[in-house]
Structures are given as structure tokens and as C-alpha cells.
Design a protein around this motif. Structure first.
Motif, PDB file in Angstrom:
ATOM      1  N   ASN A   1       0.843  -1.203   0.000  1.00  0.00           N
ATOM      2  CA  ASN A   1       0.000   0.000   0.000  1.00  0.00           C
ATOM      3  C   ASN A   1       0.881   1.258   0.000  1.00  0.00           C
ATOM      4  N   ILE A   2       1.623   1.386  -1.083  1.00  0.00           N
ATOM      5  CA  ILE A   2       2.543   2.523  -1.240  1.00  0.00           C
ATOM      6  C   ILE A   2       2.009   3.341  -2.414  1.00  0.00           C
ATOM      7  N   PRO A   3       1.996   4.672  -2.301  1.00  0.00           N
ATOM      8  CA  PRO A   3       1.507   5.446  -3.447  1.00  0.00           C
ATOM      9  C   PRO A   3       2.440   5.350  -4.652  1.00  0.00           C
ATOM     10  N   GLY A   4       1.876   5.455  -5.834  1.00  0.00           N
ATOM     11  CA  GLY A   4       2.674   5.596  -7.061  1.00  0.00           C
ATOM     12  C   GLY A   4       2.997   4.313  -7.800  1.00  0.00           C
ATOM     13  N   LEU A   5       2.404   3.159  -7.406  1.00  0.00           N
ATOM     14  CA  LEU A   5       2.766   1.884  -8.060  1.00  0.00           C
ATOM     15  C   LEU A   5       2.634   1.977  -9.577  1.00  0.00           C
ATOM     16  N   GLU A   6       1.601   2.683 -10.033  1.00  0.00           N
ATOM     17  CA  GLU A   6       1.338   2.763 -11.474  1.00  0.00           C
ATOM     18  C   GLU A   6       2.279   3.743 -12.194  1.00  0.00           C
ATOM     19  N   ASP A   7       3.050   4.504 -11.425  1.00  0.00           N
ATOM     20  CA  ASP A   7       3.927   5.511 -12.062  1.00  0.00           C
ATOM     21  C   ASP A   7       5.220   4.914 -12.624  1.00  0.00           C
ATOM     22  N   PHE A   8       5.642   3.767 -12.084  1.00  0.00           N
ATOM     23  CA  PHE A   8       6.964   3.232 -12.431  1.00  0.00           C
ATOM     24  C   PHE A   8       7.050   2.908 -13.923  1.00  0.00           C
ATOM     25  N   GLN A   9       8.118   3.382 -14.558  1.00  0.00           N
ATOM     26  CA  GLN A   9       8.250   3.223 -16.008  1.00  0.00           C
ATOM     27  C   GLN A   9       9.026   1.965 -16.418  1.00  0.00           C
TER      28      GLN A   9
ATOM     29  N   LYS B   1      21.167  -5.170 -15.072  1.00  0.00           N
ATOM     30  CA  LYS B   1      20.065  -4.245 -14.751  1.00  0.00           C
ATOM     31  C   LYS B   1      20.120  -3.781 -13.283  1.00  0.00           C
ATOM     32  N   ARG B   2      19.472  -2.618 -13.052  1.00  0.00           N
ATOM     33  CA  ARG B   2      19.309  -2.141 -11.675  1.00  0.00           C
ATOM     34  C   ARG B   2      17.959  -2.695 -11.182  1.00  0.00           C
ATOM     35  N   VAL B   3      18.068  -3.620 -10.232  1.00  0.00           N
ATOM     36  CA  VAL B   3      16.865  -4.324  -9.776  1.00  0.00           C
ATOM     37  C   VAL B   3      16.574  -3.929  -8.327  1.00  0.00           C
ATOM     38  N   GLY B   4      15.280  -3.788  -8.014  1.00  0.00           N
ATOM     39  CA  GLY B   4      14.865  -3.551  -6.627  1.00  0.00           C
ATOM     40  C   GLY B   4      13.883  -4.625  -6.225  1.00  0.00           C
ATOM     41  N   ILE B   5      13.937  -5.055  -4.965  1.00  0.00           N
ATOM     42  CA  ILE B   5      12.954  -6.032  -4.485  1.00  0.00           C
ATOM     43  C   ILE B   5      12.419  -5.536  -3.142  1.00  0.00           C
ATOM     44  N   ILE B   6      11.095  -5.492  -3.029  1.00  0.00           N
ATOM     45  CA  ILE B   6      10.479  -5.068  -1.766  1.00  0.00           C
ATOM     46  C   ILE B   6       9.983  -6.314  -1.053  1.00  0.00           C
TER      47      ILE B   6
ATOM     48  N   ILE C   1       6.465   5.148  -4.938  1.00  0.00           N
ATOM     49  CA  ILE C   1       7.110   4.619  -6.139  1.00  0.00           C
ATOM     50  C   ILE C   1       7.034   5.755  -7.158  1.00  0.00           C
ATOM     51  N   THR C   2       8.128   5.971  -7.857  1.00  0.00           N
ATOM     52  CA  THR C   2       8.168   7.058  -8.841  1.00  0.00           C
ATOM     53  C   THR C   2       8.340   6.450 -10.238  1.00  0.00           C
ATOM     54  N   ALA C   3       8.384   7.299 -11.240  1.00  0.00           N
ATOM     55  CA  ALA C   3       8.613   6.824 -12.611  1.00  0.00           C
ATOM     56  C   ALA C   3       9.959   6.101 -12.701  1.00  0.00           C
ATOM     57  N   LYS C   4      10.929   6.561 -11.911  1.00  0.00           N
ATOM     58  CA  LYS C   4      12.289   6.011 -12.009  1.00  0.00           C
ATOM     59  C   LYS C   4      12.579   4.872 -11.041  1.00  0.00           C
ATOM     60  N   GLY C   5      11.827   4.779  -9.948  1.00  0.00           N
ATOM     61  CA  GLY C   5      12.144   3.726  -8.992  1.00  0.00           C
ATOM     62  C   GLY C   5      11.439   3.903  -7.666  1.00  0.00           C
TER      63      GLY C   5
ATOM     64  N   LYS D   1      11.311   5.852  -3.975  1.00  0.00           N
ATOM     65  CA  LYS D   1      11.774   7.033  -3.248  1.00  0.00           C
ATOM     66  C   LYS D   1      11.527   6.814  -1.753  1.00  0.00           C
ATOM     67  N   THR D   2      12.627   6.770  -1.014  1.00  0.00           N
ATOM     68  CA  THR D   2      12.497   6.698   0.444  1.00  0.00           C
ATOM     69  C   THR D   2      12.637   8.120   0.988  1.00  0.00           C
ATOM     70  N   THR D   3      12.487   8.258   2.300  1.00  0.00           N
ATOM     71  CA  THR D   3      12.631   9.601   2.878  1.00  0.00           C
ATOM     72  C   THR D   3      14.073  10.094   2.747  1.00  0.00           C
ATOM     73  N   ALA D   4      15.014   9.171   2.432  1.00  0.00           N
ATOM     74  CA  ALA D   4      16.422   9.573   2.331  1.00  0.00           C
ATOM     75  C   ALA D   4      16.877   9.823   0.906  1.00  0.00           C
ATOM     76  N   GLU D   5      16.371   9.024  -0.067  1.00  0.00           N
ATOM     77  CA  GLU D   5      16.889   9.148  -1.441  1.00  0.00           C
ATOM     78  C   GLU D   5      15.962   8.455  -2.438  1.00  0.00           C
ATOM     79  N   GLU D   6      16.231   8.686  -3.725  1.00  0.00           N
ATOM     80  CA  GLU D   6      15.474   7.978  -4.763  1.00  0.00           C
ATOM     81  C   GLU D   6      16.378   6.878  -5.339  1.00  0.00           C
ATOM     82  N   HIS D   7      15.882   5.650  -5.320  1.00  0.00           N
ATOM     83  CA  HIS D   7      16.661   4.519  -5.858  1.00  0.00           C
ATOM     84  C   HIS D   7      16.197   4.281  -7.286  1.00  0.00           C
ATOM     85  N   GLU D   8      17.049   4.558  -8.244  1.00  0.00           N
ATOM     86  CA  GLU D   8      16.648   4.402  -9.655  1.00  0.00           C
ATOM     87  C   GLU D   8      16.771   2.929 -10.057  1.00  0.00           C
ATOM     88  N   LEU D   9      15.727   2.423 -10.720  1.00  0.00           N
ATOM     89  CA  LEU D   9      15.667   0.985 -11.022  1.00  0.00           C
ATOM     90  C   LEU D   9      15.187   0.733 -12.444  1.00  0.00           C
ATOM     91  N   ASP D  10      15.625  -0.417 -12.998  1.00  0.00           N
ATOM     92  CA  ASP D  10      15.067  -0.880 -14.279  1.00  0.00           C
ATOM     93  C   ASP D  10      13.946  -1.881 -14.035  1.00  0.00           C
TER      94      ASP D  10
END
Ligand code: NAP
Length: 549
Positions: free
Chosen positions: A165-173, A192-197, A372-376, A378-387
Motif C-alpha cells: 500500500n505505497i503510493p505511485g505503483l502505477e507511475d513506475f516506467q 540491470k538495476r533491480v529492486g525487491i520489496i 514509487i516514482t517513474a524512475k524507482g 523514493k524513500t525519505t532519504a533518497e530515490e533509488h533508480e531501477l530498471d
């Protein structure tokens, strides 16, 4: 729906007379639905199976993420109903990877021609009971319908995946997947730059695999989980021969243990042995394959806080030994629950994955995810850019698969509403107030080695159906007092386990689902042996705990 389906003509709501009608409808073509197919045919029931996926397999059809495999011994997992099947199938590994397991299930479906009684791509969205006719009408996503006297659910306990339940799921490109809705085509992580939640059992399997090829892997962790080595290996030809020769013995062993695996608690208390004996036993368990360290541990590790604290200390030490960076190691040690108090994931190089230069643990306690942003991410500290972004965020367990179907009993009574607090089932196979709705792996059944539990529950349900047919009954429901008595027993045994208060899917907690924030009693924790004895006694006594009509 597939074109061979009796309901496939119903792309729009069909006129009443065209609705295909059966004696029984089975929802789900996974391990339960397949075994039901075998047993219902044997009984001569006019039935049909409807499955949301495009083929058989259930969990093993949906969960195709990298690293997915059993963490129960393959040779205890398969079907045991046919000696020929046991002897002809060769498990390749002691803990079978998902592709091999799906191949096995396809082999079984082919061998017994199960698909002729199944319709795929048929997602059930509603089921309504006609009290006068004693009949369920199910409605599919495409508006088609089918009817039956009996509705039998083979939905599994982990088939309702949940996104965070995080805002922006649909924004990720980039590409994004939930692990339980993994694509059928291969996904390349190469460079690739991969992220896993998530860091549950699924992520614990996926992370070491993905880390092998990803350019960079960011693991977003809210709470760590305990985990111990799987120690998987290929099955040698000699072992294969031995397994095949010992199937009778293996099967018997499954039925005498607490959770139908080969492992059973050691009769000693962790507190009555010397520290040296304790340490030697735990070292041995840690070096052995499978669930021994969880289910074959000292008898009080999961029931006594002092015993559990000692085991927890041992497991924490192992993490510190295996992870190079002491700060990362500390973050990987759970602080909110003791060892084994959630379903223990088994791992293959999970902790060592954090020693790789391309893997970074992102502690969400220090900096929570904002969106979640278009690029990856975003935590309160930084934006993690991901593919690629992977949601290993789990399931709305046990009741979730039922909540996703609008199930209405007599008078429009909603099962979802009824189950907001606690289900009131009889042996987990039928809920008070919902006649003719039989469940396999419903709430308040024993669990553990899932196919063994499915076998026990399908066989019990088949016994009920046989009893109905022999006596000309068209209606079955629990006696309310028997259901209340079962709930009391379920609660009584649950209170004995330390895990009963710990939030997890097993206690029905999912932070992403409204109303599912506090633990509930959702399983029968008195063990498979006791559960089996109970239902065998009920069957032998002529099912007096049920009302028939
Ligand atoms: P899970 O154990 O429920 O784990 C979900 C993970 O996602 C948790 O780490 C959770 O963190 C995290 N999460 C959820 N929502 C989040 C959010 N909004 N923000 C950040 N993190 C979030 O699910 P799972 O790993 O899929 O495993 C579920 C069960 O499936 C297992 O326990 C097991 O029974 C079964 N399974 C079996 C096998 C096998 O047989 N080999 C393999 C995989 C899974 P929190 O803890 O903080 O909520």
C-alpha cells in the motif's frame, strides 16, 4: 474461457436454461483440484473444475520467480495415490525447483487426462446459494455462470497476492512484477538495476538468484525474517533407487509427524540438556537439509520463551558469522519475533548474497518508502533508480482467497462479512451458515506438508459426498454446536504456541489489507496426527456432527 468449456459459450450472462449444471463444482486446478478430480471421478460424481490460470498447477503455475522451489523434501510432496506414478516419476533434486514441480504436475494431469474435466481462464468472482433448490450458482469474471449442488473450494491458503500500500505503483516506467504473478517468459536481470520489496520466504529464495546476474540489487527491508540453510542437492541414481524402494516407509513417516514432513520434535527440552549438548544438536540441525531445525528441534523451542530465546541467540550468531559487514548482519537479525515463530524460510546462500558488492540492503526503518516514482523507489532519504522492481510482498493468507469471491449463503449472508472476525468452521471443511460449500485447506485445518494435508482433506470431503449420495441427501451443513466446539478446540491448542501472537500470514495479518492488522486464529495447531484422528473418528461415527437433508 477455453473453447471446450461447457461454460465457454457464456461470454455474457447466459439465459437461465443454458447454465451448465453439475453435481459438484470445484474451484481451483492446483494440487487440491487435481486430486479432487481423481477422487470425484472415482466416485462417479458429475463435476467440473474451474481454474483462473491457463493451466493446472496452482501455486507452482503462478509463482515462477527465480529461485522458487520446495523447502520440503520432494519425495514427501508428490501424490501417493498411484504406485505406478510414484515409480515412474523421478524427482531430480531433494528440494525440487518450480519448473520441475510444474513439469511433475503437468505429467500427472496428462497421465490421468485431468484437463478433460477442467476449464481454464475461468476466474470465479461470485457464488450464491439458492436455499430452496440447495444449489450454488457461480459467476465467472466474463459473466458466464455454472450451477451445482456442491461447491468445493481448492483455493489454497496463499493464492491472493497483495501489492504494497505505497503510493505511485502505477507511475513506475520500468518492468515490475509481483512474485506470485511472474511472467511466463524469462526475465533477464543481466546488468540491470533491480529492486525487491520484501524479505519473506519468497524474497529469501529470489535474492541470491537475482544477485548472480543483476548489475545492482537493492533489497528494501521493513522486517527481517529468520532463515536457515536448505542444503539442497541433486538426487543421485542410488538415492533415487532407495527413495522408490522406501515410498511406503516415507509415506508412513509423514503421517506420524507433527506437520506431515519427515521431521518431528526431539523429545528433550532445550533447557534440560547441557549447553554443550544443545550447541552440538543445533550445529547438527543447521548442517542438515530441510525443516529439521524448525520441526525436528527440541520439543519446547516453539512453546517455551526461554528455550526459544536460546535458539534465537544461536540463529543470530549464525547470521553474524555469515555476513561480512557487522552493521548489515545486525539489520538482518529479526528483533520482533523469536526463531521459528513465523513459517521458517529455508535459504541457499541468502546471507552470503549481502557480501556481494552488487547487493545493498535498504533498511526501511531508517528511511521508509515515500512512494514509487517513474524512475524507482523514493524513500525519505533518497530515490533509488531501477530498471526492474519486484514486489515480494506476500499474500492475504488463508481467508484472502475466499474474500476475493463474493460468496453469499442463504438470505444473501456474506462469507467475507462473516469472516471479518473469526471463521466458525467445522474441521475447516464447512462454515456454519453456508450449506453445501466444502473447503479443502479452509481456515482451522491442520497444515504443514501441503499435499499430504490436501490428501487428508480431499479424502474426508469425498467421504462426506459418498455419505450424501448413499443416503440421497442434497444438503450438508455443520451442526452449530459442533462448529462452536471445534472453534473452542482450535483456540485452545493455538494458545500453546508462541507463534499464535506473532503477526504473519499464518495469523491472518497483512499490513496492506484493511482490517487485517491483528493476529487471528486461522489454523489448527494441534498437529496433523490429532487432526487426522479427529476426522477419522467423525467419519467412523457416521458424520453425526453434520446435518444432512
Ligand atoms: P511474506 O512472508 O508475507 O513476506 C512479505 C514481505 O513483504 C515481508 O518482508 C513484508 O514486510 C514485506 N512487505 C509487505 N508489504 C510491504 C510494504 N508495504 N512495504 C515494505 N515491505 C512490505 O510473503 P512471502 O515471502 O511471499 O511468503 C509467504 C509464504 O509463502 C511463506 O511463509 C511460505 O509459507 C510460502 N512460500 C513457500 C515457499 C516454499 O515452499 N519454498 C517459498 C516462498 C513462499 P513486513 O514483515 O514488515 O510486513
Amino acid at each position: 474461457m477455453a473453447s471446450h468449456s461447457p461454460a465457454s459459450t457464456a461470454a455474457r450472462p447466459a439465459p437461465q436454461s443454458d447454465i451448465p449444471t453439475y453435481e459438484a463444482i470445484v474451484v481451483g486446478g492446483g494440487i487440491s483440484g487435481m486430486y479432487l478430480t481423481y477422487r470425484l471421478r472415482e466416485l462417479g460424481v458429475n463435476f467440473h473444475v474451474f481454474e483462473a490460470g491457463s493451466d493446472v498447477g496452482g501455486t507452482w503455475y503462478w509463482c515462477r520467480y527465480p529461485g522458487a522451489r520446495f523447502d520440503s523434501e520432494s519425495w514427501t510432496y508428490g501424490y501417493f495415490f498411484d504406485e505406478e506414478l510414484l515409480q515412474e516419476w523421478e524427482w531430480k533434486e531433494h528440494f525440487s525447483p518450480q519448473p520441475d514441480t510444474l513439469e511433475y504436475l503437468n505429467h500427472v494431469a496428462d497421465k490421468y487426462d485431468f484437463r478433460r474435466d477442467m476449464t481454464f481462464n475461468a476466474k470465479v468472482v461470485a457464488a450464491e446459494f439458492d436455499d430452496a433448490a440447495n444449489q450454488w450458482t457461480v459467476t465467472f469474471e466474463d459473466g458466464g455462470q455454472a450451477r451445482a449442488t456442491l461447491l468445493i473450494t481448492g483455493l489454497g491458503v496463499l493464492s491472493a497476492p497483495t501489492l504494497p500500500n505505497i503510493p505511485g505503483l502505477e507511475d513506475f516506467q520500468g518492468q515490475s512484477f509481483h512474485t506470485a504473478r511472474w511472467p511466463h517468459e524469462p526475465v533477464s536481470f543481466e546488468g540491470k538495476r533491480v529492486g525487491i520489496i520484501g524479505t519473506g520466504a519468497t524474497a529469501i529464495q529470489a535474492i541470491p538468484e537475482i544477485a548472480k546476474t543483476a548489475g545492482h540489487l537493492s533489497v528494501f527491508q521493513r522486517h527481517p525474517n529468520w532463515s536457515a540453510p536448505l542444503h539442497n542437492a541433486k538426487i543421485t541414481p542410488e538415492e533415487q533407487k532407495d527413495i522408490k524402494a522406501r515410498y511406503k516407509e516415507i509415506y508412513a513417516r509423514c503421517w506420524e509427524t507433527v506437520a506431515c514432513f519427515i521431521h518431528h520434535p526431539d523429545p528433550r527440552s532445550a533447557l534440560e540438556v547441557t549447553p554443550e549438548e544443545r550447541e552440538a544438536f543445533w550445529e547438527k540441525l543447521y548442517s542438515e537439509p530441510g525443516f529439521g531445525i524448525w520441526l525436528g528441534n527440541f520439543r519446547d523451542v516453539l512453546t517455551d520463551e526461554r528455550a526459544n530465546a536460546l535458539m534465537t541467540e544461536f540463529a543470530a550468531r549464525k547470521i553474524r558469522e555469515r555476513v561480512d559487514d557487522p552493521v548489515v548482519a545486525e539489520k538482518l537479525i529479526p528483533k520482533n519475533h523469536g526463531f521459528g515463530l513465523r513459517r521458517l524460510p529455508l535459504e541457499s546462500g541468502y546471507f552470503e548474497a549481502y557480501n556481494r558488492p552488487n547487493v545493498r540492503l535498504v533498511d526501511l526503518n531508517e528511511a521508509p518508502i515515500e512512494r514509487i516514482t517513474a524512475k524507482g523507489v523514493k524513500t525519505t532519504a533518497e530515490e533509488h533508480e531501477l530498471d526492474i522492481l519486484i514486489y515480494a510482498t506476500g499474500f492475504d493468507g488463508v481467508t484472502g482467497p475466499y474474500d476475493r469471491i463474493d460468496i453469499r449463503g442463504p438470505g444473501g449472508r456474506s462469507l467475507k462479512e462473516e469472516w471479518k472476525e473469526l471463521p466458525t468452521t467445522l474441521y475447516g471443511v464447512i462454515n456454519d451458515g453456508f450449506p453445501n460449500l466444502l473447503m479443502v485447506l479452509g481456515p482451522h485445518t491442520a497444515r504443514g506438508n501441503i499435499p499430504r494435508n490436501i490428501e487428508m482433506l480431499v479424502d474426508f470431503n469425498i467421504g462426506l459426498i459418498r455419505h450424501m449420495r448413499e443416503n440421497g441427501y442434497t444438503r450438508i451443513e455443520p451442526r452449530p454446536e459442533a462448529a462452536a466446539e471445534w472453534l473452542a478446540q482450535v483456540k485452545e491448542v493455538d494458545a500453546l504456541l508462541l507463534s499464535s501472537k506473532i503477526p504473519s500470514w499464518q495469523t491472518g495479518v497483512n499490513q496492506n489489507v484493511p482490517g487485517r492488522q491483528t493476529p487471528r486464529v486461522l489454523g489448527y495447531n494441534g498437529g496433523a496426527v490429532r487432526y487426522r484422528k479427529t476426522i477419522e473418528k467423525v467419519a467412523a461415527g457416521g458424520y453425526k456432527e453434520f446435518k444432512f437433508g
